[in-house]
Design a protein around this motif. Structure first.
Motif, mmCIF file in Angstrom:
data_model
loop_
_atom_site.group_PDB
_atom_site.id
_atom_site.type_symbol
_atom_site.label_atom_id
_atom_site.label_comp_id
_atom_site.label_asym_id
_atom_site.label_seq_id
_atom_site.Cartn_x
_atom_site.Cartn_y
_atom_site.Cartn_z
ATOM 1 N N UNK A 158 3.140 -7.695 -6.220
ATOM 2 C CA UNK A 158 2.845 -7.033 -7.482
ATOM 3 C C UNK A 158 4.080 -6.761 -8.279
ATOM 4 N N UNK A 159 4.021 -7.038 -9.738
ATOM 5 C CA UNK A 159 5.142 -6.719 -10.382
ATOM 6 C C UNK A 159 6.454 -7.586 -10.241
ATOM 7 N N UNK A 160 6.207 -8.706 -9.815
ATOM 8 C CA UNK A 160 7.238 -9.803 -9.782
ATOM 9 C C UNK A 160 8.339 -9.537 -8.971
ATOM 10 N N UNK A 161 9.510 -10.244 -9.171
ATOM 11 C CA UNK A 161 10.687 -10.124 -8.454
ATOM 12 C C UNK A 161 10.948 -8.960 -7.926
ATOM 13 N N UNK A 162 11.160 -8.552 -6.672
ATOM 14 C CA UNK A 162 11.153 -7.259 -5.852
ATOM 15 C C UNK A 162 12.576 -6.742 -5.624
ATOM 16 N N UNK A 209 31.792 -13.702 -11.719
ATOM 17 C CA UNK A 209 31.081 -12.505 -12.220
ATOM 18 C C UNK A 209 29.750 -12.148 -11.453
ATOM 19 N N UNK A 210 29.766 -12.645 -10.239
ATOM 20 C CA UNK A 210 28.579 -12.317 -9.131
ATOM 21 C C UNK A 210 27.473 -13.254 -9.413
ATOM 22 N N UNK A 211 27.580 -14.267 -10.378
ATOM 23 C CA UNK A 211 26.399 -15.230 -10.384
ATOM 24 C C UNK A 211 26.170 -16.193 -9.392
ATOM 25 N N UNK A 212 27.174 -16.162 -8.180
ATOM 26 C CA UNK A 212 26.915 -17.172 -7.164
ATOM 27 C C UNK A 212 26.500 -16.132 -6.060
ATOM 28 N N UNK A 213 26.132 -14.983 -6.191
ATOM 29 C CA UNK A 213 25.581 -14.206 -5.043
ATOM 30 C C UNK A 213 23.987 -14.264 -4.956
ATOM 31 N N UNK A 214 23.565 -14.102 -3.796
ATOM 32 C CA UNK A 214 22.220 -14.105 -3.763
ATOM 33 C C UNK A 214 21.578 -12.824 -3.737
ATOM 34 N N UNK A 215 20.086 -12.656 -4.018
ATOM 35 C CA UNK A 215 19.547 -11.300 -3.965
ATOM 36 C C UNK A 215 19.456 -10.865 -2.713
ATOM 37 N N UNK A 216 19.730 -9.311 -2.539
ATOM 38 C CA UNK A 216 20.013 -8.688 -1.153
ATOM 39 C C UNK A 216 18.719 -8.965 -0.344
ATOM 40 N N UNK A 217 18.949 -8.809 0.948
ATOM 41 C CA UNK A 217 17.801 -8.927 2.051
ATOM 42 C C UNK A 217 16.708 -7.727 1.697
ATOM 43 N N UNK A 218 17.377 -6.709 1.454
ATOM 44 C CA UNK A 218 16.497 -5.460 1.222
ATOM 45 C C UNK A 218 15.696 -5.532 -0.213
ATOM 46 N N UNK A 219 14.657 -5.090 -0.326
ATOM 47 C CA UNK A 219 14.120 -5.270 -1.629
ATOM 48 C C UNK A 219 13.792 -3.773 -2.113
ATOM 49 N N UNK A 220 13.262 -3.826 -3.593
ATOM 50 C CA UNK A 220 12.728 -2.488 -3.992
ATOM 51 C C UNK A 220 11.461 -1.962 -3.230
ATOM 52 N N UNK A 221 10.717 -2.656 -2.470
ATOM 53 C CA UNK A 221 9.476 -2.450 -1.850
ATOM 54 C C UNK A 221 9.917 -2.292 -0.344
ATOM 55 N N UNK A 222 10.009 -0.815 0.107
ATOM 56 C CA UNK A 222 10.262 -0.701 1.269
ATOM 57 C C UNK A 222 9.501 -1.302 2.257
ATOM 58 N N UNK A 280 0.941 -1.114 -0.163
ATOM 59 C CA UNK A 280 -0.033 -0.026 -0.107
ATOM 60 C C UNK A 280 0.686 1.316 -0.146
ATOM 61 N N UNK A 281 0.739 2.106 -0.760
ATOM 62 C CA UNK A 281 1.497 3.345 -0.859
ATOM 63 C C UNK A 281 2.940 3.103 -1.233
#
Ligand SMILES: Cc1cc2nc3c(=O)[nH]c(=O)nc-3n(C[C@H](O)[C@H](O)[C@H](O)COP(=O)(O)OP(=O)(O)OC[C@H]3O[C@@H](n4cnc5c(N)ncnc54)[C@H](O)[C@@H]3O)c2cc1C
Length: 511
Positions: A310-314, A459-472, A276-277
């Motif tokens: 919404x919007x897939x991978x965050x 090349x960073x392919x064995x790193x994992x997505x960050x714990x913080x996401x684009x959704x606050x 929301x927002x």
């Protein structure tokens, strides 16, 4: 003093936190956040906690169905220290496994590697595989130590760097010999398999190194040389077994969560995260219940998380490694064996029976087939909790196999694989067939994939997505997010997520 003031500030500012999933990483975050004064509710779709830290029980025998040993117990010692007065050891009896592992090679050679002793391992390898073998192994692990020292903080203790691309360079030091990795002094771009071949030469040492990668689900032909930190970690910080098995670790963390006021709802699959927002604002469970929250912590795979928002991978580009995925992620086949007769004194807790056809095994595991002669790990804990009485023994066999499709493996394929694993385990358990009371194959499901720890290089392919996401307000935790899989790394992801929520998204890790 600093920790106390953080707690005091946040108690005044209590937030509601919705946690999705009760895996090890999510529970580690939940306990820390509850202690920081937040109201934490965990929703787990299954009837119990622990996720991959499962246990199979039958007729008084008990078997771990996920990881069977703990490396880096310091992660859970820290969790217990930060969330209460009683140390981890008051909730869990941890013992060092010695020898840490025994290895049986196709030529009949066998070696027992002592726990957490570099000198001891060197001597054991020299004795079993010939003079010089120990030193070659030790040299590789010395270089792995350099890689570990260079990347330990960003790969274990800190939120994923926004400029994570710098971690795409392999910290494993190049061997500075002409004709090996060229004349340059820069970091090598070699794979683990190439380093193994060039620096270890002996096929048994190569198998030893590469088996550490495959045990974590990595293809040694694709993974960067920095994967040598995996045996370094084991050899340096030791191999530990909790009495009652790894499920007992999940029990202890769950109990700590409950003591600290974390609430659990079981049989409560989350179907949607409310945004929301532009902020994460709560969760919706399958029964339609909407729960508001100021923060949502998701302990699920990135694919599952993409389906919840919404919007897939965050993730923004700065939150997540780009590039092609590092190949198919394999799964784990487990076979439970109930044996008549006592566990003989002096039996190794863990024996790895190496395949006699490594090329075929790697082609099968990472190419979608079934290995004809899988490398089998034979687990024989000396633990009364695993057997009905001392006149019986529980033995667990595991093998890394290709992930099955969504429908799982066909029953006859499961039995055939269990049979091949039992056959091979005979090299570690004398009179196995004669002692066998019953066997239960626990095949991998399409979801029970092996998430390895995050690795630098490649090349960073064995790193994992960050714990913080684009959704606050939305955070990813557990083995599929930074800093990757395994109980210890997932526990660290819990510490990082709690650190971000308590200290704000600009937090760079504890000092
Ligand atoms: C078979 C197997 C063997 C393994 N062996 C090893 C090993 O030998 N060494 C090693 O280091 N690591 C191993 N691992 C990995 C290790 O166990 C995990 O990385 C570690 O336990 C951390 O798990 P996690 O926090 O990611 O949560 P997970 O254990 O993945 O748990 C996630 C939880 O979330 C729940 N969930 C998912 N979606 C929803 C939803 N929508 N709503 C509510 N709940 C949901 C699931 O039911 C599950 O309980 C193994 C994993 C598996 C599966």
């Amino acid at each position: 003093m600093r920790a106390l003031s953080v707690v005091a500030d946040t108690v005044a500012d209590m937030a509601r936190i919705a946690v999705i999933g009760a895996g090890a990483g999510a529970m580690a975050a939940a306990a820390r956040l509850a202690v920081a004064g937040h109201r934490v509710v965990v929703r787990e779709r299954e009837a119990t906690y622990g996720g991959a830290l499962g246990r199979f029980e039958r007729e008084g025998f008990g078997f771990d169905t996920g990881p069977a040993l703990l490396h880096l117990p310091a992660v859970y010692r820290d969790l217990f220290l930060k969330t209460g007065r009683e140390p981890l050891e008051s909730a869990l009896t941890l013992t060092q496994v010695d020898p840490a592992s025994r290895h049986v090679f196709p030529d009949g050679a066998a070696v027992s590697l002592p726990n957490a002793s570099r000198g001891g391992v060197l001597a054991a390898l020299d004795g079993a595989l010939g003079a010089g073998a120990g030193e070659r192994w030790s040299d590789v692990l010395g270089r792995a130590r350099d890689a570990w020292d260079a990347t330990r903080r960003p790969l274990l203790e800190e939120p994923l760097w926004a400029d994570w691309q710098v971690l795409g360079r392999d910290p494993y030091p190049a061997v500075r010999r002409r004709g090996l990795f060229g004349r340059g002094r820069g970091p090598t771009t070699a794979t683990l398999a190439e380093v193994a071949r060039r620096e270890l030469a002996d096929p048994r040492l190569i198998a030893l190194l590469e088996s550490h990668a495959t045990a974590y689900g990595f293809d040694p032909r694709a993974v960067p040389a920095s994967a040598a930190v995996l045996p370094y970690m084991e050899q340096t910080f030791g191999t530990w077994y909790p009495a009652g098995g790894m499920r007992a670790l999940a029990d202890a963390v769950y109990a700590r969560c409950v003591e600290r006021g974390v609430e659990f709802r079981f049989g409560a699959p989350v179907e949607r995260i409310v945004v929301a927002d532009g902020r994460a604002a709560g969760v919706v469970t399958a029964d339609g219940e909407v729960t508001e929250a100021e923060h949502v912590v998701a302990g699920v795979t990135p694919q599952a998380l993409a389906g919840l928002v919404p919007g897939g991978a965050p993730w923004e580009a700065s939150d997540a490694p780009a590039g092609p995925p590092p190949g198919p992620v394999p799964a784990r086949m487990t076979v439970a064996l109930a044996l008549r007769g006592a566990r003989p004194d002096g039996t190794a807790h863990r024996t790895v029976v190496h395949t006699d056809d490594r090329a075929a095994e790697l082609a099968a595991v990472f190419g979608g087939g079934a290995p004809a002669a899988p490398t089998v790990t034979v687990l024989r804990p000396d633990d009364p909790a695993t057997r009905p009485d001392d006149a019986h023994e529980a033995v667990t066999l595991t093998a890394t196999v290709a992930a099955p499709g969504p429908g799982g493996l066909a029953a006859d394929a499961v039995e055939a694989l269990a049979e091949r694993m039992t056959e091979r385990a005979g090299a570690a358990v004398p009179e196995l067939r004669e002692r066998l009371l019953w066997r239960e194959a626990l095949p991998p499901s399409g979801e029970a994939l092996l998430p390895g720890p995050a690795l630098a290089g490649g090349g960073g392919r064995f790193l994992r997505p960050a714990n913080r996401t684009r959704i606050p307000g939305l955070y990813a935790v557990g083995g599929w997010s930074h800093p990757g899989g395994g109980p210890a790394h997932a526990g660290m992801s819990g510490a990082i997520v709690a650190g971000l929520i308590v200290n704000g998204d600009d937090w760079h890790g504890s000092t």
